[in-house]
Design a protein around this motif. Structure first.
Motif, PDB file in Angstrom:
ATOM      1  N   GLU A 181       0.824  -1.204   0.000  1.00 14.40           N
ATOM      2  CA  GLU A 181       0.000   0.000   0.000  1.00 14.40           C
ATOM      3  C   GLU A 181       0.862   1.259   0.000  1.00 14.40           C
ATOM      4  OE1 GLU A 181      -3.232   0.107  -0.552  1.00 14.40           O
ATOM      5  OE2 GLU A 181      -3.162  -2.067  -0.693  1.00 14.40           O
ATOM      6  N   ALA A 182       1.919   1.264   0.808  1.00  8.43           N
ATOM      7  CA  ALA A 182       2.816   2.426   0.843  1.00  8.43           C
ATOM      8  C   ALA A 182       3.495   2.617  -0.512  1.00  8.43           C
ATOM      9  CB  ALA A 182       3.862   2.245   1.940  1.00  8.43           C
ATOM     10  N   TYR A 183       3.854   1.514  -1.166  1.00  3.07           N
ATOM     11  CA  TYR A 183       4.496   1.606  -2.485  1.00  3.07           C
ATOM     12  C   TYR A 183       3.528   2.175  -3.519  1.00  3.07           C
ATOM     13  CZ  TYR A 183       6.606   0.241  -6.891  1.00  3.07           C
ATOM     14  OH  TYR A 183       7.123   0.265  -8.165  1.00  3.07           O
ATOM     15  N   LEU A 184       2.292   1.693  -3.497  1.00  2.00           N
ATOM     16  CA  LEU A 184       1.305   2.189  -4.470  1.00  2.00           C
ATOM     17  C   LEU A 184       1.025   3.674  -4.270  1.00  2.00           C
ATOM     18  CD1 LEU A 184      -1.209  -0.800  -4.577  1.00  2.00           C
ATOM     19  CD2 LEU A 184       0.462  -0.148  -6.312  1.00  2.00           C
ATOM     20  N   ILE A 185       0.967   4.102  -3.023  1.00  4.72           N
ATOM     21  CA  ILE A 185       0.757   5.527  -2.748  1.00  4.72           C
ATOM     22  C   ILE A 185       1.975   6.333  -3.193  1.00  4.72           C
ATOM     23  CG2 ILE A 185       0.534   7.228  -0.891  1.00  4.72           C
ATOM     24  CD1 ILE A 185      -1.198   5.092   0.580  1.00  4.72           C
ATOM     25  N   ALA A 186       3.162   5.824  -2.901  1.00  3.75           N
ATOM     26  CA  ALA A 186       4.396   6.549  -3.235  1.00  3.75           C
ATOM     27  C   ALA A 186       4.591   6.690  -4.741  1.00  3.75           C
ATOM     28  CB  ALA A 186       5.597   5.847  -2.621  1.00  3.75           C
ATOM     29  N   THR A 187       4.128   5.711  -5.505  1.00  2.00           N
ATOM     30  CA  THR A 187       4.311   5.782  -6.956  1.00  2.00           C
ATOM     31  C   THR A 187       3.199   6.574  -7.639  1.00  2.00           C
ATOM     32  OG1 THR A 187       3.175   3.673  -7.250  1.00  2.00           O
ATOM     33  CG2 THR A 187       5.583   3.607  -7.086  1.00  2.00           C
ATOM     34  N   GLY A 188       2.229   7.004  -6.886  1.00  2.00           N
ATOM     35  CA  GLY A 188       1.155   7.805  -7.453  1.00  2.00           C
ATOM     36  C   GLY A 188       0.303   7.057  -8.452  1.00  2.00           C
ATOM     37  N   GLY A 189       0.121   5.767  -8.228  1.00  2.00           N
ATOM     38  CA  GLY A 189      -0.714   4.977  -9.122  1.00  2.00           C
ATOM     39  C   GLY A 189      -0.012   4.507 -10.384  1.00  2.00           C
ATOM     40  N   ASN A 190       1.292   4.676 -10.455  1.00  2.00           N
ATOM     41  CA  ASN A 190       2.062   4.226 -11.615  1.00  2.00           C
ATOM     42  C   ASN A 190       3.202   3.317 -11.147  1.00  2.00           C
ATOM     43  OD1 ASN A 190       2.888   3.968 -14.220  1.00  2.00           O
ATOM     44  ND2 ASN A 190       3.981   5.916 -14.286  1.00  2.00           N
ATOM     45  N   PRO A 191       2.865   2.141 -10.571  1.00  2.00           N
ATOM     46  CA  PRO A 191       3.903   1.274 -10.014  1.00  2.00           C
ATOM     47  C   PRO A 191       4.667   0.508 -11.091  1.00  2.00           C
ATOM     48  CG  PRO A 191       1.785   0.229  -9.801  1.00  2.00           C
ATOM     49  CD  PRO A 191       1.532   1.597 -10.375  1.00  2.00           C
ATOM     50  N   ASN A 192       5.839   0.070 -10.722  1.00  2.00           N
ATOM     51  CA  ASN A 192       6.660  -0.765 -11.592  1.00  2.00           C
ATOM     52  C   ASN A 192       6.088  -2.187 -11.554  1.00  2.00           C
ATOM     53  OD1 ASN A 192       8.626  -2.418 -12.714  1.00  2.00           O
ATOM     54  ND2 ASN A 192      10.312  -1.243 -11.881  1.00  2.00           N
ATOM     55  N   PRO A 193       5.649  -2.738 -12.690  1.00  2.00           N
ATOM     56  CA  PRO A 193       5.024  -4.065 -12.672  1.00  2.00           C
ATOM     57  C   PRO A 193       5.981  -5.178 -12.229  1.00  2.00           C
ATOM     58  CG  PRO A 193       5.191  -3.223 -14.922  1.00  2.00           C
ATOM     59  CD  PRO A 193       5.629  -2.137 -14.013  1.00  2.00           C
ATOM     60  N   VAL A 194       7.262  -5.020 -12.470  1.00  2.00           N
ATOM     61  CA  VAL A 194       8.231  -6.039 -12.045  1.00  2.00           C
ATOM     62  C   VAL A 194       8.249  -6.134 -10.528  1.00  2.00           C
ATOM     63  CG1 VAL A 194      10.668  -6.690 -12.040  1.00  2.00           C
ATOM     64  CG2 VAL A 194       9.645  -5.758 -14.110  1.00  2.00           C
ATOM     65  N   ILE A 195       8.226  -4.999  -9.866  1.00  2.00           N
ATOM     66  CA  ILE A 195       8.234  -4.985  -8.400  1.00  2.00           C
ATOM     67  C   ILE A 195       6.916  -5.538  -7.855  1.00  2.00           C
ATOM     68  CG2 ILE A 195       8.277  -3.477  -6.375  1.00  2.00           C
ATOM     69  CD1 ILE A 195      10.312  -1.756  -7.858  1.00  2.00           C
ATOM     70  N   LEU A 196       5.796  -5.201  -8.487  1.00  2.00           N
ATOM     71  CA  LEU A 196       4.509  -5.731  -8.028  1.00  2.00           C
ATOM     72  C   LEU A 196       4.435  -7.246  -8.187  1.00  2.00           C
ATOM     73  CD1 LEU A 196       1.778  -3.166  -9.096  1.00  2.00           C
ATOM     74  CD2 LEU A 196       2.651  -3.663  -6.828  1.00  2.00           C
ATOM     75  N   PHE A 197       4.924  -7.766  -9.303  1.00  2.00           N
ATOM     76  CA  PHE A 197       4.917  -9.216  -9.489  1.00  2.00           C
ATOM     77  C   PHE A 197       5.847  -9.906  -8.495  1.00  2.00           C
ATOM     78  CE2 PHE A 197       3.215  -8.686 -13.941  1.00  2.00           C
ATOM     79  CZ  PHE A 197       2.033  -9.350 -13.684  1.00  2.00           C
ATOM     80  N   ARG A 198       6.980  -9.279  -8.222  1.00  2.00           N
ATOM     81  CA  ARG A 198       7.900  -9.857  -7.227  1.00  2.00           C
ATOM     82  C   ARG A 198       7.247  -9.861  -5.854  1.00  2.00           C
ATOM     83  NH1 ARG A 198      12.839  -7.752  -4.226  1.00  2.00           N
ATOM     84  NH2 ARG A 198      13.575  -9.661  -3.299  1.00  2.00           N
TER      85      ARG A 198
END
Length: 132
Positions: free
Chosen positions: A36-53
């Motif tokens: 959740e903190a990562y998604l907020i920090a990226t402003g809704g544009n997360p890195n898909p590689v990190i999300l899959f990991r």
């Protein structure tokens, strides 16, 4: 990435020490908070590689003690990972066949301290806005 490595190491140690309450605390609660903190920090544009990991790590870490949830996630994860162009490592059909997510690099204490500092600042700002 540093926090994911840190939490993975804590969960791995908790499994070795047979402390399953810590597995749930760190493997489920802290990883969910981290996402959740990562998604907020990226402003809704997360890195898909990190999300899959993140997703793969979460499912593999929790599979030994929550196999039903992990099995349900497997039916979503495996086809998604196979269809993704962002995943470079081999994907197995069964979650049980996935390699244990050992940390890829050593945890950097300084990065963890900086992240904690940012969380404290964010919390202080929210509290001051609530009082205003």
């Amino acid at each position: 990435d540093n926090e994911l490595n840190r939490i993975t190491a804590i969960v791995d140690k908790a499994y070795h020490d047979l402390k399953y309450k810590l597995v749930i605390k760190h493997g489920l609660n802290e990883l969910s908070s981290l996402k959740e903190a990562y998604l907020i920090a990226t402003g809704g544009n997360p890195n898909p590689v990190i999300l899959f990991r993140y997703l793969k790590t979460l499912l593999v870490l929790l599979n030994p003690i929550i196999p039903t949830s992990a099995n349900t996630g497997q039916h979503v994860l495996v086809p998604a990972l196979k269809a993704s162009q962002n995943v470079t490592e081999p994907i197995t059909e069964l979650l049980l066949d996935q390699k244990w997510p050992y940390t890829q690099a050593s945890e950097e204490l300084r990065l963890t301290q900086l992240l904690n500092y940012l969380h404290d600042i964010k919390s202080a700002i929210r509290l001051s806005q609530a009082k205003a």
